[in-house]
Write a protein that holds these residues in place. Structure first.
Motif, PDB file in Angstrom:
ATOM      1  N   TYR A  19     -62.587  50.480  40.966  1.00 58.98           N
ATOM      2  CA  TYR A  19     -61.087  49.664  40.867  1.00 58.98           C
ATOM      3  C   TYR A  19     -61.220  48.350  41.645  1.00 58.98           C
ATOM      4  CZ  TYR A  19     -60.402  54.508  39.508  1.00 58.98           C
ATOM      5  OH  TYR A  19     -60.242  55.856  39.211  1.00 58.98           O
ATOM      6  N   ASN A  67     -44.892  53.456  38.219  1.00 57.73           N
ATOM      7  CA  ASN A  67     -45.953  54.287  39.279  1.00 57.73           C
ATOM      8  C   ASN A  67     -47.247  54.709  38.447  1.00 57.73           C
ATOM      9  OD1 ASN A  67     -44.706  54.692  41.838  1.00 57.73           O
ATOM     10  ND2 ASN A  67     -42.837  55.111  40.641  1.00 57.73           N
ATOM     11  N   MET A 110     -51.016  55.284  39.576  1.00 60.45           N
ATOM     12  CA  MET A 110     -51.285  55.765  41.144  1.00 60.45           C
ATOM     13  C   MET A 110     -52.036  54.628  41.724  1.00 60.45           C
ATOM     14  SD  MET A 110     -49.830  58.376  41.668  1.00 60.45           S
ATOM     15  CE  MET A 110     -50.316  58.478  43.315  1.00 60.45           C
ATOM     16  N   GLU A 111     -52.988  53.805  40.851  1.00 60.76           N
ATOM     17  CA  GLU A 111     -53.294  52.600  41.371  1.00 60.76           C
ATOM     18  C   GLU A 111     -52.484  51.649  41.545  1.00 60.76           C
ATOM     19  OE1 GLU A 111     -57.001  49.542  40.666  1.00 60.76           O
ATOM     20  OE2 GLU A 111     -55.977  50.318  38.948  1.00 60.76           O
ATOM     21  N   PRO A 112     -51.996  51.054  42.793  1.00 61.54           N
ATOM     22  CA  PRO A 112     -51.277  49.901  42.635  1.00 61.54           C
ATOM     23  C   PRO A 112     -51.858  48.614  42.241  1.00 61.54           C
ATOM     24  CG  PRO A 112     -51.636  50.813  44.758  1.00 61.54           C
ATOM     25  CD  PRO A 112     -52.387  51.452  43.957  1.00 61.54           C
ATOM     26  N   VAL A 137     -59.201  51.082  35.870  1.00 61.45           N
ATOM     27  CA  VAL A 137     -57.884  50.677  36.132  1.00 61.45           C
ATOM     28  C   VAL A 137     -56.972  52.148  36.328  1.00 61.45           C
ATOM     29  CG1 VAL A 137     -55.539  49.801  35.237  1.00 61.45           C
ATOM     30  CG2 VAL A 137     -57.783  48.507  34.905  1.00 61.45           C
ATOM     31  N   GLY A 138     -56.551  52.305  37.311  1.00 62.09           N
ATOM     32  CA  GLY A 138     -55.926  53.668  37.657  1.00 62.09           C
ATOM     33  C   GLY A 138     -54.502  53.994  37.234  1.00 62.09           C
ATOM     34  N   GLY A 139     -54.518  53.934  35.727  1.00 56.83           N
ATOM     35  CA  GLY A 139     -53.319  54.272  35.011  1.00 56.83           C
ATOM     36  C   GLY A 139     -52.270  53.016  34.798  1.00 56.83           C
TER      37      GLY A 139
END
Lengths: 159, 151, 786
Positions: free
Chosen positions: C24, C198, C200-202, C251-253
């Motif tokens: 990420y 939201n 989870m990955e900012p 990319v976390g979402g």
């Protein structure tokens, strides 16, 4: 600065860190083990869960100095050559999508299974959902995570 | 948010009024007050350290007295900057009423916070603000009574 | 073929995430990297009188403190909205200026005024705290209806009364006439609550300026790296397109929130050039609540009319959409062309009129969040249908069925032309799965335990596959919404597919490989999907609006068509057969009816050695396609929610949730079901738990997971997910899209179930125990009064 030394994933590590260094910072920045994630700043999302002396802790709410002398396992240290049964269960049950919460979920799940096993309690669906109170996933709606943990528990029992 | 309170102080109104204008007494009574300096008749600068929920902040601010009507009361208005923690501003109308040889102090206060304190401490602000206001006037009463007793 | 279309292939991408080796943006460290922290306004509306950075600049490790005056002085352009919407009086929308770093004025809490660059993140944050900004606070407005009132604080000079546009669709007079003649009407005030996406990955960004080549590299959490590059170069003048590489690694979402190009990426790129350092910024969660585009936030009044046979005669909708303090990239399209165009629902409605006022407020910009406009439309329509059924005393399922569109194509009065569907089939399947026939017995049994049991329906339709470029262009879009793909057969026969779609949880590395496996008879392990890097992939419009299947995969199919044509030519040439007799199956190129064949890798090698290919043919085996869809696609379905409410506490438990969706062709049912699960969870979150809260002074009170209620495992049930597909005629695979359906279909089902349980239709989201309890009390008070 304080010197901390601990065992991480079976290897001894040592570093001088500022006193306010969090365990998650130490793991990510000093050790470059970036599988442990930070998803919030209030220790609620559980993306940072690691095992400290065999128990699941939120590494964002633990100071590195508090882990001095401890045995730490991160997601990178869970598999032993081949994937841990819980990792396999998450794959087979599609228990992950974006993958960001996944390491914390798996570290929580393996701890959960071990605790229920040690106490001779049955890990029901309701129990799994309650135990996941401290882990947030935004992608899966938890359905397949709950299935994966139940499957992982039986895989762990038979391995 | 709005707060109010009433205290009966075992001291005559003149002494209470004097104490309300005594910067040394105020300094001791304001919770977390690190500095309070008079810059003019009606204006002071202050440094106050506070903790609201998970947010700790040091506020630098200006406090002014308004609507001064000795010895019946005044309004005290303040605004402080707490860096990334945000800001706090508010005011209190303080009224004194003679009650024999005692004095009844009432206050009505308004406070507003912004920035990180509001974002992280919102659930705690109201109770914290009420507690701080209460603490101030309690401290004030105790300090005044102690001073009267030692005099 | 076990790995082809329709197979539950386990995901190729899983391993790296499972063993902690995902990559990420925040996991990446560049050489010579510095860290950025932003100085953000604690005021929701204020004049910036001065910025004093002298104390911060003198602090340990501080490289630079940069502000908006410097940024605009260097010619960095304002942030734009990419879709022009015209008001009904013909005037263009009133877009206020948005600088990545505020210059004269701040307009929401979190608006950035300066960026601090330092050697460490702690140093950057400490120094950001030491930047002294002198603000003069201004009056604040946070709600869209209040912002439109006379005398409301004026947020942008060029938007009088904070009105961005006053837009309409449909025929107002005809709709009024139809409603006036209706036998029954139902009117409702409906609020669609404001949400924070939201992922989870900012969000995060690392910008690197290379002075040797005047070249920039940006790693960023993006759903569409090519769009980011285009906008950063064409509009923000950060760097020319050929001097800017944008990489969106794992990319976390996203859920929409990572479509947009935010101030932080712009500022980091610029700061990298100013400081000659790599500049890394990672949002913390509170910063995410403060700055990630929010979703929804509609205030609506709607009226629906029926004739004496309960057929809908007209629908009139009036909506105020809160767009926040600035216009984000798609903010104008979300409450208009992605909302009002779906107000016909699954129903045959001759007359629809919708008016939308888009409004500035002193809040975070609002833009597309999972579903984007369609959840709002579906919530209006499906709450109206359920409530109307109750008011008319008819079955909510029968009322819907009576009004279903049954013939396709079907032109609605609000632009959309539905191409396919079988709404009754989905309803039948869902009712059967939910055992609706036995519901009253369950209600009675629950009552014996002191619980109020209710059931709610939602028959949603949405529009995906965004979108035919000429069509969206005529509606104001600033870009075309095609997708591109490149299929590269290597000399050894392995295949790389380069796609402009971006996967941030959707499993493209698996599903995209499946359609290639299906076509050429190869194992998915021989197929690699490449995405997320502007240096590798030729171009792309990215992933949002459930478009990666219908548009992204269609582009791959078109490229595969070209590969197949060339392979057949080579096969015919080498095998000395007619092209018409060449077939491709099981990883080989065969001559029909003979045992002559070339193995797949032999064809690859032949193409690249070029020793023996048809005369005039270019060597190599790589084809590209730009696929422009011919229509939107229309996923639809029926969701049924069953709840039990505790009348003592107002607590709602979802005891059953059934989904029956029509997504057209399904490539991988396992992944599609996962998408539905996640969407439903977000929809239940909206219905029961989530809501952004600003106080009257514009302070964001729900800025952490202590106050913003994310759905957790024990808030949610297991879901019963089913499919009943009709093929989409508009694209080669027959796909409709599945990414947003869950979030679109579920909120009305949940609220309809609760209102059914408690006997009060007046309930807003999130239906917290306090609200539900109050609605129960109101219902019993009303009953007592009657």
């Amino acid at each position: 600065m304080t010197e901390v030394s601990m065992t991480v994933n079976g290897k001894p590590v040592k570093a001088d860190v500022p006193d306010n260094t969090l365990l998650v910072q130490f793991i990510r920045e000093n050790l470059r083990l970036t599988g442990t994630h930070v998803g919030c700043d209030t220790s609620q999302c559980g993306a940072c869960v690691v095992h400290l002396n065999g128990k699941a802790v939120k590494s964002c709410a633990t100071l590195a100095v508090a882990a001095n002398g401890a045995d730490v396992t991160t997601i990178e240290g869970l598999a032993n050559g081949e994937m841990h049964p819980m990792q396999t269960a998450f794959k087979e049950n599609h228990g992950l999508q974006c993958g960001f919460c996944t390491p914390g979920m798996i570290m929580t799940a393996t701890d959960m299974v071990a605790r229920y096993d040690a106490n001779g309690k049955e890990l029901t669906e309701a129990a799994i959902r309650e135990e996941l109170e401290g882990n947030i996933c935004r992608c899966t709606g938890y359905h397949n995570i709950v299935k994966a943990i139940a499957d992982g528990a039986s895989k762990m029992a038979s391995s | 948010m709005e707060m109010s309170g009433e205290y009966s102080i075992d001291a005559p109104i003149a002494e209470v009024w004097a104490a309300l204008n005594d910067i040394e007494i105020l300094k001791v009574c304001i919770p977390g007050c690190e500095e309070l300096e008079q810059v003019s008749e009606t204006e002071m600068t202050a440094k106050v350290a506070l903790k609201i929920g998970p947010v700790k902040a040091r506020f630098n601010g200006v406090v002014t007295f308004e609507n001064i009507t000795p010895p019946e009361g005044y309004s005290i208005v303040g605004e402080g900057q707490g860096g990334v923690a945000g800001f706090a501003k508010g005011g209190a109308d303080v009224r004194l009423v003679e009650d024999g040889d005692k004095t009844v102090l009432t206050y009505q206060a308004k406070a507003q916070v912004g920035g990180k304190i509001a974002q992280l401490g919102s659930r705690l602000i109201k109770s914290t603000a009420a507690k701080l206001a209460d603490k101030f006037f309690k401290n004030f009463r105790d300090a005044l009574v102690a001073e009267v007793a030692s005099a | 073929m076990s790995e082809g279309i329709g197979a539950r292939v386990l995901r190729k991408e899983d391993k790296r995430f499972l063993i902690g080796k995902g990559r990420y943006t925040d996991d990446i460290i560049e050489q010579n990297q510095a860290y950025a922290a932003f100085v953000r306004s604690p005021h929701a509306h204020a004049i910036v009188k001065s910025i004093d950075a002298s104390a911060a600049e003198a602090m340990d490790g501080v490289v630079a403190v940069l502000n908006g005056a410097g940024l605009t002085g260097d010619g960095i352009g304002n942030i734009i909205c990419g879709w022009g919407v015209t008001s009904k009086d013909g005037s263009p929308m009133n877009m206020g200026a948005w600088s990545a770093l505020a210059t004269d004025k701040v307009r929401y809490v979190g608006d950035a005024v300066a960026i601090v660059i330092a050697d460490s993140i702690d140093q950057a944050r400490l120094a950001a705290e030491a930047v002294e900004v002198d603000y003069e606070a201004l009056p604040v407005v946070v709600q869209s209806d209040a912002a439109l009132e006379d005398g409301a604080p004026q947020i942008h000079e060029n938007a009088p009364n904070n009105l961005i546009f006053d837009w309409e669709i449909g025929e107002e007079d005809a709709t009024d006439t139809a409603l006036a003649g209706a036998a029954y009407t139902t009117e409702m005030d409906i609020v669609n609550n404001r949400l924070s996406p939201n992922a989870m990955e900012p969000r995060a960004a690392i910008a690197t300026f290379n002075e040797a080549d005047d070249h920039y590299t940006l790693y960023t959490t993006s759903q569409n790296p090519h769009v980011a590059r285009l906008v950063l170069s064409a509009f923000y003048n950060v760097a020319p397109e050929h001097k800017l590489r944008v990489i969106a690694p794992d990319v976390g979402g996203g859920f929409g929130s990572k479509i947009y190009i935010y101030p932080e990426e712009i500022a980091c790129l610029w700061a990298s050039m100013k400081t000659n350092r790599s500049v890394k910024w990672t949002s913390d969660r509170t910063e995410a609540f403060l700055t990630d585009a929010h979703g929804r936030d509609h205030i609506t009044h709607a009226k629906i009319g029926f004739d004496k046979d309960h057929k809908i005669v007209g629908l009139k909708v009036d909506t105020k959409a809160n767009l926040g303090a600035y216009m984000s990239l798609f903010s104008s399209a979300t409450p208009t062309y992605l909302y009002a165009t779906l107000l016909s629902g699954q129903y045959n409605i001759a007359n629809i009129h919708c008016n939308v006022k888009a409004v500035y407020t002193n809040t975070v910009p609002v833009d597309a969040y999972r579903g984007a406009g369609r959840p709002e439309a579906s919530y209006v329509m499906e709450r109206m249908m359920e409530t109307a059924a109750r008011e008319m005393g008819v079955s909510p399922t029968e009322l819907r069925r009576k009004n279903f569109v049954q013939e396709f194509p079907h032109q609605t009065p609000v632009i959309m032309a539905y191409d396919s569907g079988d709404f009754a089939a989905n309803q039948d399947q869902a009712m059967k799965a939910a055992d609706y026939a036995d519901f009253e017995a369950r209600r009675t049994e629950a009552a014996s335990r002191g619980k109020l049991r209710g059931i709610g329906f939602s028959n949603y339709i949405e529009a995906c596959g965004i979108a035919p470029s000429a069509a969206v262009g005529s509606l104001g879009a600033g870009v075309g919404l095609w997708e591109s793909a490149e299929v590269r057969v290597n000399p050894v026969g392995t295949i790389e597919v380069l796609t402009g779609s971006h996967s941030h949880g959707q499993g493209h590395e698996t599903t995209f490989a499946q359609i290639v496996a299906e076509r050429f008879g190869l194992p998915t392990e021989n197929i690699q999907i490449v995405h997320g890097d502007t240096d590798k992939v030729q171009f792309g419009m990215g992933t949002y609006g459930s478009r990666s299947g219908a548009v992204g995969m269609s582009a791959i199919v078109k490229a595969m068509d070209k590969v197949e044509a060339k392979v057949k030519k080579i096969g015919a040439h080498v095998l000395e057969a007619s092209e018409d007799d060449i077939i491709i199956e099981d990883g080989a190129v065969k001559v029909k009816g003979t045992d002559k064949q070339m193995l797949w890798h032999e064809v690859g090698l032949a193409a690249y050695t070029a020793h023996n290919i048809p005369e005039g043919m270019e060597p190599g085996l790589k084809e590209t396609s730009f696929y422009d869809p011919s229509n939107f696609t229309f996923p639809a379905g029926c969701y049924i929610c069953e709840v039990e409410v505790d009348p003592e506490t107002g607590t709602t438990e979802i005891v059953q949730f059934v989904a029956s969706d029509d997504f057209g062709t399904i490539i991988n049912p396992m992944i599609v079901e996962g998408q539905v699960h996640g969407g439903i969870a977000q929809g239940i979150g909206q219905a029961l738990l989530e809501g952004v809260v600003y106080d009257d002074s514009g302070q964001l009170l729900s800025a952490s997971y202590m106050d913003y209620t994310m759905p957790r495992a024990d808030d949610l049930p297991s879901y019963s997910v089913h499919h009943q597909s009709t093929e989409c005629p508009g694209n080669p695979l027959g796909m409709k899209g599945c990414g947003e359906a869950g979030a679109i279909g579920s909120p009305p089902a949940v609220i309809n179930a609760i209102t059914d349980a408690i006997g009060n239709n007046d309930l807003s989201m999130p239906a917290t125990p306090a609200k539900v309890w109050a609605a129960i009390q109101a219902a019993s008070a009303k009953q007592a009064a009657e």
